[in-house]
Design an enzyme around this catalytic site. Structure first.
Site, mmCIF file in Angstrom:
data_model
loop_
_atom_site.group_PDB
_atom_site.id
_atom_site.type_symbol
_atom_site.label_atom_id
_atom_site.label_comp_id
_atom_site.label_asym_id
_atom_site.label_seq_id
_atom_site.Cartn_x
_atom_site.Cartn_y
_atom_site.Cartn_z
ATOM 1 N N ASP A 1 0.839 -1.194 0.000
ATOM 2 C CA ASP A 1 0.000 0.000 0.000
ATOM 3 C C ASP A 1 0.878 1.250 0.000
ATOM 4 O O ASP A 1 1.620 1.493 0.950
ATOM 5 C CB ASP A 1 -0.916 -0.004 1.230
ATOM 6 C CG ASP A 1 -1.843 1.203 1.265
ATOM 7 O OD1 ASP A 1 -2.999 1.067 0.838
ATOM 8 O OD2 ASP A 1 -1.409 2.281 1.722
ATOM 9 N N TYR B 1 3.147 9.989 -0.701
ATOM 10 C CA TYR B 1 4.262 9.398 0.046
ATOM 11 C C TYR B 1 5.596 9.627 -0.670
ATOM 12 O O TYR B 1 6.655 9.468 -0.071
ATOM 13 C CB TYR B 1 4.073 7.891 0.235
ATOM 14 C CG TYR B 1 2.845 7.471 1.002
ATOM 15 C CD1 TYR B 1 2.030 8.387 1.677
ATOM 16 C CD2 TYR B 1 2.476 6.125 1.046
ATOM 17 C CE1 TYR B 1 0.896 7.982 2.365
ATOM 18 C CE2 TYR B 1 1.343 5.707 1.746
ATOM 19 C CZ TYR B 1 0.554 6.634 2.389
ATOM 20 O OH TYR B 1 -0.571 6.223 3.064
ATOM 21 N N LYS C 1 -2.768 5.925 -4.241
ATOM 22 C CA LYS C 1 -3.852 6.870 -3.928
ATOM 23 C C LYS C 1 -3.686 8.197 -4.659
ATOM 24 O O LYS C 1 -2.568 8.651 -4.890
ATOM 25 C CB LYS C 1 -3.898 7.121 -2.417
ATOM 26 C CG LYS C 1 -3.933 5.846 -1.575
ATOM 27 C CD LYS C 1 -3.910 6.166 -0.092
ATOM 28 C CE LYS C 1 -3.638 4.916 0.730
ATOM 29 N NZ LYS C 1 -2.219 4.508 0.692
ATOM 30 N N HIS D 1 -7.657 9.991 -1.625
ATOM 31 C CA HIS D 1 -6.955 9.967 -0.346
ATOM 32 C C HIS D 1 -7.755 10.608 0.795
ATOM 33 O O HIS D 1 -7.763 10.101 1.920
ATOM 34 C CB HIS D 1 -5.592 10.649 -0.487
ATOM 35 C CG HIS D 1 -4.541 10.109 0.413
ATOM 36 N ND1 HIS D 1 -3.239 9.920 0.024
ATOM 37 C CD2 HIS D 1 -4.599 9.687 1.703
ATOM 38 C CE1 HIS D 1 -2.527 9.430 1.040
ATOM 39 N NE2 HIS D 1 -3.337 9.282 2.066
#
Length: 278
Positions: free
Chosen positions: A45, A50, A75, A108
């Site tokens: 994930d 990120y 996401k 998100h």
């Protein structure tokens, strides 16, 4: 060890235990994911925000594991929800991941002040229909957001990935999912170390009774409640420990005792509030 799977409303199966890379620095992501895949994880994930999709993609490419044995989630970030931006965003993520498709693509946050989450959801449906993501879902959406998405499109998300740990369980979202067939995923399943969860008597007693760590006991609690969970770590021994949660089973009383940790007044939240995060 074969991780049990959960069937999504899209018809696809998702491994119930995965590996998360939230806050894993880009330069460490490839090594962490490589080690997770070596340990046995097949569900990874990540997210655009990120900034480690390239590392995840490099680890996948070097692993030699067949694509159909992997389940990859990423996401859509909040600033890409408007207009046609989701289409550009997914293609950028796929390029970084070195993949032709992801198994699950999520919006998100609902970012209610921007009021773009319904548009984003409509675009995710198009992305799914184009074969760029096999399943689509959301993250951090509350029942009011979910109700609107279904009213606007008729499509129920496959999952809602929410903050969920013993001190903050969001039973209202779980109930919405049970009523509609939407699965629940937990982020921050161990409370992100922001409160003394492992010292709680219910957690400590369950861990001692089964000869496991408190973290393993809490992860097992999630699994036995039907939650999809993906702890994160960059430490090899912790990655292995978090995966080793299938050799024991909590009793009903132990599950109930850990469930009772939640004060049910919202005070256990350790992350941002979906109505306030924009």
């Amino acid at each position: 060890m074969t991780v049990p799977t959960v069937k999504l409303n899209s018809g696809y199966e998702i491994p119930q235990l995965g590996f998360g890379v939230f806050l894993v620095p880009p330069h460490e992501a490839e090594k962490a994911v490589t080690e997770a895949l070596e340990v046995g994880y097949r569900h990874i994930d990540t997210a655009a925000i990120y900034k480690n999709e390239e590392g995840v993609g490099a680890a996948i490419a070097k692993s030699g594991i067949a694509r159909d044995e992997l389940f990859i989630t990423t996401k859509l970030w909040n600033d890409r929800q408007a207009g046609e931006e989701p289409h550009s965003a997914i293609r950028e993520s796929l390029d970084k991941l070195q993949l032709d498709y992801v198994d699950l693509y999520l919006t998100h946050w609902p970012t209610p002040e921007k009021d773009t989450y319904s548009n984003a959801w409509q675009k995710l449906i198009e992305i799914r229909d184009a074969g760029l993501s096999r399943s689509i879902g959301v993250s951090n959406h509350l029942p009011e957001h979910l109700d609107r998405l279904v009213a606007d499109t008729g499509v129920v998300p496959a999952v809602d990935q929410i903050e969920l740990h013993p001190a903050y369980q969001q039973q209202n979202v779980i109930d919405w999912g049970r009523a509609t067939g939407m699965r629940i995923e937990s982020w921050g399943p161990l409370g992100q170390g922001k409160y003394p969860l492992f010292e709680n008597p219910a957690v400590a007693a369950a861990a001692e009774a089964h000869g496991v760590s408190p973290a393993q006991a809490v992860l097992r609690w999630h699994l036995q409640r039907g939650i999809i969970v993906f702890p994160k770590s960059v430490n090899r021994s912790r990655i292995e420990e978090n995966f080793d949660v299938f050799g024991f089973e909590l009793t009903a009383a132990e599950v109930d005792a850990i469930t009772a940790i939640d004060p049910q007044d919202g005070s256990g939240r350790v992350g941002s509030h979906p109505l306030e995060f924009n």
